[in-house]
Design an enzyme around this catalytic site. Structure first.
Site, PDB file in Angstrom:
ATOM      1  N   ASP A 100     -22.419  11.556 -50.616  1.00 21.08           N
ATOM      2  CA  ASP A 100     -21.067  12.116 -51.053  1.00 21.08           C
ATOM      3  C   ASP A 100     -19.759  11.250 -50.433  1.00 21.08           C
ATOM      4  O   ASP A 100     -20.558  10.423 -49.615  1.00 21.08           O
ATOM      5  CB  ASP A 100     -20.571  12.904 -49.609  1.00 21.08           C
ATOM      6  CG  ASP A 100     -19.591  14.210 -49.978  1.00 21.08           C
ATOM      7  OD1 ASP A 100     -18.808  13.746 -50.569  1.00 21.08           O
ATOM      8  OD2 ASP A 100     -20.055  15.185 -50.087  1.00 21.08           O
ATOM      9  N   ASP A 119     -20.692   8.159 -54.695  1.00 15.88           N
ATOM     10  CA  ASP A 119     -19.784   8.380 -56.288  1.00 15.88           C
ATOM     11  C   ASP A 119     -21.246   8.867 -56.967  1.00 15.88           C
ATOM     12  O   ASP A 119     -22.235   7.515 -56.953  1.00 15.88           O
ATOM     13  CB  ASP A 119     -19.564   7.144 -56.499  1.00 15.88           C
ATOM     14  CG  ASP A 119     -18.381   7.845 -57.314  1.00 15.88           C
ATOM     15  OD1 ASP A 119     -19.060   8.880 -58.414  1.00 15.88           O
ATOM     16  OD2 ASP A 119     -17.665   6.869 -58.229  1.00 15.88           O
ATOM     17  N   VAL A 120     -21.770   9.781 -57.001  1.00 11.58           N
ATOM     18  CA  VAL A 120     -22.521  10.017 -57.977  1.00 11.58           C
ATOM     19  C   VAL A 120     -22.700  10.231 -59.807  1.00 11.58           C
ATOM     20  O   VAL A 120     -23.124   9.933 -60.367  1.00 11.58           O
ATOM     21  CB  VAL A 120     -22.808  11.998 -58.540  1.00 11.58           C
ATOM     22  CG1 VAL A 120     -22.999  12.848 -56.578  1.00 11.58           C
ATOM     23  CG2 VAL A 120     -21.629  12.831 -58.463  1.00 11.58           C
ATOM     24  N   TYR A 129     -12.883  22.995 -66.318  1.00  9.96           N
ATOM     25  CA  TYR A 129     -14.245  23.152 -65.351  1.00  9.96           C
ATOM     26  C   TYR A 129     -15.205  24.502 -65.983  1.00  9.96           C
ATOM     27  O   TYR A 129     -16.587  24.217 -65.869  1.00  9.96           O
ATOM     28  CB  TYR A 129     -14.182  23.990 -63.174  1.00  9.96           C
ATOM     29  CG  TYR A 129     -14.373  25.158 -62.503  1.00  9.96           C
ATOM     30  CD1 TYR A 129     -15.430  23.184 -62.088  1.00  9.96           C
ATOM     31  CD2 TYR A 129     -15.322  25.810 -62.772  1.00  9.96           C
ATOM     32  CE1 TYR A 129     -15.882  23.558 -61.256  1.00  9.96           C
ATOM     33  CE2 TYR A 129     -15.978  26.346 -61.904  1.00  9.96           C
ATOM     34  CZ  TYR A 129     -16.392  24.794 -61.408  1.00  9.96           C
ATOM     35  OH  TYR A 129     -17.318  25.348 -60.230  1.00  9.96           O
ATOM     36  N   LYS A 186     -19.655  22.973 -66.556  1.00  8.89           N
ATOM     37  CA  LYS A 186     -20.704  24.596 -66.449  1.00  8.89           C
ATOM     38  C   LYS A 186     -21.566  24.652 -67.268  1.00  8.89           C
ATOM     39  O   LYS A 186     -22.037  24.343 -67.313  1.00  8.89           O
ATOM     40  CB  LYS A 186     -19.644  25.325 -64.891  1.00  8.89           C
ATOM     41  CG  LYS A 186     -18.857  24.596 -63.873  1.00  8.89           C
ATOM     42  CD  LYS A 186     -20.243  23.761 -62.957  1.00  8.89           C
ATOM     43  CE  LYS A 186     -19.665  23.007 -61.973  1.00  8.89           C
ATOM     44  NZ  LYS A 186     -20.510  22.640 -60.878  1.00  8.89           N
ATOM     45  N   THR A 204     -12.492  26.804 -52.979  1.00  5.44           N
ATOM     46  CA  THR A 204     -12.148  27.917 -52.424  1.00  5.44           C
ATOM     47  C   THR A 204     -10.913  28.627 -51.928  1.00  5.44           C
ATOM     48  O   THR A 204     -10.395  29.706 -51.470  1.00  5.44           O
ATOM     49  CB  THR A 204     -13.590  28.779 -52.767  1.00  5.44           C
ATOM     50  OG1 THR A 204     -13.513  28.892 -51.687  1.00  5.44           O
ATOM     51  CG2 THR A 204     -14.044  29.010 -54.267  1.00  5.44           C
TER      52      THR A 204
HETATM   53  N1  LIG Z   1     -17.546  27.329 -54.208  1.00  5.99           N
HETATM   54  C1  LIG Z   1     -17.403  27.819 -55.118  1.00  5.99           C
HETATM   55  O1  LIG Z   1     -17.051  29.055 -55.043  1.00  5.99           O
HETATM   56  C2  LIG Z   1     -18.079  27.642 -55.938  1.00  5.99           C
HETATM   57  C3  LIG Z   1     -18.622  28.580 -57.252  1.00  5.99           C
HETATM   58  C4  LIG Z   1     -19.336  27.651 -58.544  1.00  5.99           C
HETATM   59  C5  LIG Z   1     -20.166  26.750 -58.230  1.00  5.99           C
HETATM   60  N2  LIG Z   1     -20.169  25.640 -57.008  1.00  5.99           N
HETATM   61  C6  LIG Z   1     -19.772  24.537 -57.568  1.00  5.99           C
HETATM   62  O2  LIG Z   1     -20.627  24.230 -56.079  1.00  5.99           O
HETATM   63  C7  LIG Z   1     -20.686  23.232 -56.183  1.00  5.99           C
HETATM   64  C8  LIG Z   1     -19.965  22.459 -54.639  1.00  5.99           C
HETATM   65  O3  LIG Z   1     -19.045  22.256 -54.415  1.00  5.99           O
HETATM   66  P1  LIG Z   1     -18.225  23.000 -52.922  1.00  5.99           P
HETATM   67  O4  LIG Z   1     -18.037  24.969 -53.218  1.00  5.99           O
HETATM   68  O5  LIG Z   1     -19.114  23.247 -52.187  1.00  5.99           O
HETATM   69  O6  LIG Z   1     -17.285  22.725 -52.766  1.00  5.99           O
HETATM   70  P2  LIG Z   1     -16.543  21.314 -51.740  1.00  5.99           P
HETATM   71  O7  LIG Z   1     -15.198  20.460 -52.258  1.00  5.99           O
HETATM   72  O8  LIG Z   1     -16.350  21.900 -50.439  1.00  5.99           O
HETATM   73  O9  LIG Z   1     -17.930  20.009 -52.103  1.00  5.99           O
HETATM   74  C9  LIG Z   1     -17.612  19.381 -53.125  1.00  5.99           C
HETATM   75  C10 LIG Z   1     -18.082  18.301 -52.354  1.00  5.99           C
HETATM   76  O10 LIG Z   1     -18.591  16.713 -53.537  1.00  5.99           O
HETATM   77  C11 LIG Z   1     -18.247  15.477 -52.528  1.00  5.99           C
HETATM   78  N3  LIG Z   1     -17.957  15.230 -54.047  1.00  5.99           N
HETATM   79  C12 LIG Z   1     -17.136  15.067 -55.238  1.00  5.99           C
HETATM   80  N4  LIG Z   1     -16.825  14.428 -56.135  1.00  5.99           N
HETATM   81  C13 LIG Z   1     -18.202  13.627 -55.906  1.00  5.99           C
HETATM   82  C14 LIG Z   1     -18.912  12.020 -55.864  1.00  5.99           C
HETATM   83  N5  LIG Z   1     -17.563  11.537 -57.735  1.00  5.99           N
HETATM   84  N6  LIG Z   1     -19.513  11.712 -55.925  1.00  5.99           N
HETATM   85  C15 LIG Z   1     -19.976  12.299 -54.724  1.00  5.99           C
HETATM   86  N7  LIG Z   1     -19.873  13.446 -53.918  1.00  5.99           N
HETATM   87  C16 LIG Z   1     -18.805  14.364 -54.640  1.00  5.99           C
HETATM   88  C17 LIG Z   1     -16.852  15.956 -52.634  1.00  5.99           C
HETATM   89  O11 LIG Z   1     -16.647  15.161 -51.457  1.00  5.99           O
HETATM   90  C18 LIG Z   1     -17.358  17.843 -51.533  1.00  5.99           C
HETATM   91  O12 LIG Z   1     -17.908  16.988 -50.580  1.00  5.99           O
HETATM   92  C19 LIG Z   1     -19.619  21.853 -57.394  1.00  5.99           C
HETATM   93  O13 LIG Z   1     -20.393  22.005 -58.231  1.00  5.99           O
HETATM   94  C20 LIG Z   1     -19.334  23.111 -57.513  1.00  5.99           C
HETATM   95  O14 LIG Z   1     -18.387  22.952 -59.045  1.00  5.99           O
HETATM   96  C21 LIG Z   1     -18.674  26.095 -56.372  1.00  5.99           C
END
Ligand SMILES: NC(=O)c1ccc[n+]([C@@H]2O[C@H](COP(=O)([O-])OP(=O)(O)OC[C@H]3O[C@@H](n4cnc5c(N)ncnc54)[C@H](O)[C@@H]3O)[C@@H](O)[C@H]2O)c1
Length: 267
Positions: free
Chosen positions: A37, A60-61, A156, A160, A194
């Site tokens: 992360d 950083d991905v 978004y 996606k 969220t």
């Molecule tokens: N939470 C939801 O309701 C939901 C629903 C559908 C899809 N998603 C997807 O789930 C995945 C995880 O999200 P989440 O909900 O846990 O959100 P979150 O914000 O809690 O976690 C996302 C993590 O990704 C990290 N991140 C962001 N950019 C980065 C980068 N360039 N390099 C490395 N790390 C990076 C952030 O630091 C964070 O820790 C995402 O792809 C999101 O789009 C989430």
């Protein structure tokens, strides 16, 4: 596909979905969980909570060289990666004016890099060694927004959809090579993304706790599923869309109108 004895990499492992998946995989017998992360402190905290067999990596991905180095570091620490969860993601909304042209070029570039192109970079780093071994897999966290669209955040929803397309192509092109591919398409799950979104249209069917989400993902993996939709409603919505696309768009417009009337914003 199971996680027992596997070396697993999870991007976005510091928070929300990535943290919940990592904790569950460790509890279910993964050999090693690599939490990658940008938020190094957050990843370290989750790794410390898990204890032995987990390690945090700053990553950083969107940085191709760093992604390759990450894969090499995990291999040096625990062996080649068996399962890669390309999960990190970001979101921008169409606020403040809620038009489809509100987001800047910089936002579009950034979200493309994180939500789509990062999957390409990660795959490049791990696919060659995965194809040489059995029992490997690549899992992409897309979103229900990649099947259905989310109201009020056009970049978004667009990225996606692209992530679902990438996962689909990967499954078709490398499934016969023995690679397990899965695409996660959840609706709302508890995470930083969220937080405070209880009344948003994204949470129309409620917000699923991240640990429950993780259990459903693992159940889907154990069934060997490509498309994992932890919220039951998504399959029905997707069938409605496939059956009559125009009617479905009409239904989404109605949902937007209701949301605007209730909260003054579409998201
Ligand atoms: N939470 C939801 O309701 C939901 C629903 C559908 C899809 N998603 C997807 O789930 C995945 C995880 O999200 P989440 O909900 O846990 O959100 P979150 O914000 O809690 O976690 C996302 C993590 O990704 C990290 N991140 C962001 N950019 C980065 C980068 N360039 N390099 C490395 N790390 C990076 C952030 O630091 C964070 O820790 C995402 O792809 C999101 O789009 C989430």
């Amino acid at each position: 596909m199971d996680v027992k004895g596997k070396v697993i990499a999870v991007t976005g492992g510091a928070s929300g979905i990535g943290a919940a998946l990592s904790k569950l995989f460790a509890a279910e017998g993964a050999k090693f969980v690599a939490l990658a992360d940008m938020d190094e402190a957050g990843a370290r905290a989750v790794a410390a909570e898990i204890g032995e067999g987990a390690k945090a990596y700053k990553l950083d991905v969107t940085d191709e060289a760093a992604v390759a180095t990450f894969a090499q570091s995990v291999e040096a620490d625990a062996g080649p990666i068996d399962l890669y969860f390309s999960n990190a993601g970001i979101i921008f909304s169409d606020a403040p004016d809620w038009t489809a042209i509100s987001q800047t070029n910089a936002q579009w570039d950034k979200i493309w890099q994180v939500n789509v192109f990062a999957h390409v970079l990660a795959l490049r780093a791990v696919l060659p060694q995965m194809l040489k071994r059995e029992g490997c897999g690549f899992v992409i966290t897309a979103s229900a927004a990649g099947l259905l669209s989310q109201i009020g955040d056009i970049s978004y929803s667009t990225t996606k959809h692209a992530a679902v397309g990438f996962a689909e192509s990967l499954a078709i092109n490398h499934g016969d090579d023995g690679l397990y591919v899965a695409c996660l398409c959840p609706q709302a799950v508890t995470s930083k993304m969220t937080a405070g979104a209880e009344k948003s249209s994204a949470a129309g069917d409620g917000i699923m706790p991240a640990d429950e989400f993780a259990r459903r993902v693992l159940a889907g993996m154990r069934e060997g599923r490509f498309m994992i939709r932890p919220h039951e409603q998504v399959e029905g919505y997707f069938l409605n869309k496939a059956k009559d696309y125009d009617r479905w768009v009409g239904g989404m417009r109605k949902f937007r109108r209701h949301q605007m009337a209730a909260t003054g914003k579409p998201l």
